[in-house]
Design a protein around this motif. Structure first.
Motif, mmCIF file in Angstrom:
data_model
loop_
_atom_site.group_PDB
_atom_site.id
_atom_site.type_symbol
_atom_site.label_atom_id
_atom_site.label_comp_id
_atom_site.label_asym_id
_atom_site.label_seq_id
_atom_site.Cartn_x
_atom_site.Cartn_y
_atom_site.Cartn_z
ATOM 1 N N ARG A 243 -13.132 8.031 -0.547
ATOM 2 C CA ARG A 243 -14.363 7.355 -0.966
ATOM 3 C C ARG A 243 -15.181 6.870 0.224
ATOM 4 N N VAL B 215 -14.079 5.210 3.151
ATOM 5 C CA VAL B 215 -13.586 4.119 3.988
ATOM 6 C C VAL B 215 -13.116 4.720 5.316
ATOM 7 N N GLU C 291 -12.378 -4.476 5.921
ATOM 8 C CA GLU C 291 -11.201 -4.513 5.055
ATOM 9 C C GLU C 291 -9.934 -4.215 5.849
ATOM 10 N N ARG C 292 -8.832 -4.641 5.306
ATOM 11 C CA ARG C 292 -7.495 -4.299 5.774
ATOM 12 C C ARG C 292 -7.255 -4.516 7.267
ATOM 13 N N ARG D 147 -2.985 5.435 -1.917
ATOM 14 C CA ARG D 147 -4.096 4.466 -1.841
ATOM 15 C C ARG D 147 -4.913 4.671 -0.582
ATOM 16 N N ASP E 101 -8.791 5.720 -0.323
ATOM 17 C CA ASP E 101 -9.764 5.005 0.511
ATOM 18 C C ASP E 101 -10.574 5.999 1.340
ATOM 19 N N TYR F 149 -10.924 4.048 8.617
ATOM 20 C CA TYR F 149 -9.917 3.217 9.279
ATOM 21 C C TYR F 149 -10.012 3.435 10.785
ATOM 22 N N GLU G 96 -15.913 -0.115 5.099
ATOM 23 C CA GLU G 96 -16.416 0.616 3.945
ATOM 24 C C GLU G 96 -17.909 0.360 3.817
ATOM 25 N N TYR H 21 0.828 -1.205 0.000
ATOM 26 C CA TYR H 21 0.000 0.000 0.000
ATOM 27 C C TYR H 21 0.862 1.256 0.000
#
Length: 178
Positions: A54, A56, A84-85, A47, A51, A58, A74, A43
């Motif tokens: 849009r 996302v 995710e992630r 990126r 994220d 964290y 997300e 990553y």
């Protein structure tokens, strides 16, 4: 242990944590920047920024003043979110931090009114599939993508009881690509 949302100023920390935590998965499955550039092991700050732009979100898990792991949520559609992630630094694994991050995302998704949370993982990673099953995730399908050197296993967890219509017509995977 505390879990807090990451913000734009945290982009370098998110990027560093993902790269450091996910390199073990990349090594285990033979992923390289050439054959799997979208892997979190490779990553970039751009990126992570994309994220966040849009939508996302964290989250960091901290023990004391040290960041030990992160996860992202997300909202893909009004009723569906993606976990995710998920990443825990190797030196902090087997302490329950990954479980805490998953529970946090599930609680956040439920508070957002989402009905289902989905994930996409390397299908060959049986221990990881079993780990997610303990949270109530079920396998919903698999798919080979041309740009990935592995088959993706999709798993989902319902956050509410499905209607009779939904149980008669289950969705195999509503995700285009990981």
């Amino acid at each position: 242990m505390t879990i807090r949302p990451a913000c734009v100023e945290d982009i370098p920390m998110v990027t560093s944590l993902l790269r450091r935590a996910c390199v073990t998965v990349a090594q285990r499955f033979g992923l390289t920047e050439e054959n799997c550039p979208k892997s979190p092991a490779f990553y970039t700050e751009d990126r992570v920024k994309a994220d966040l732009e849009r939508g996302v979100q964290y989250y960091f898990l901290e023990e004391g003043a040290e960041v030990c792991g992160c996860v992202a949520l997300e909202k893909a559609r009004p009723e569906i979110g993606y976990l995710e992630r998920l990443a825990v630094l190797p030196e902090h694994r087997s302490k329950g931090f990954g479980s805490a991050l998953v529970r946090h995302v599930l609680a956040r998704a439920e508070s957002m009114g989402l009905e289902r949370v989905g994930i996409g993982i390397i299908a060959e990673d049986e221990p990881l599939k079993e780990w997610y099953r303990r949270f109530g995730f079920v396998l919903t399908g698999t798919r080979q993508f041309d740009h990935l050197p592995f088959v993706v296993a999709f798993m989902g967890k319902e956050l509410r009881e499905p209607s009779e219509k939904e149980t008669l017509n289950p969705v195999v995977s509503d995700r285009e690509e990981p």
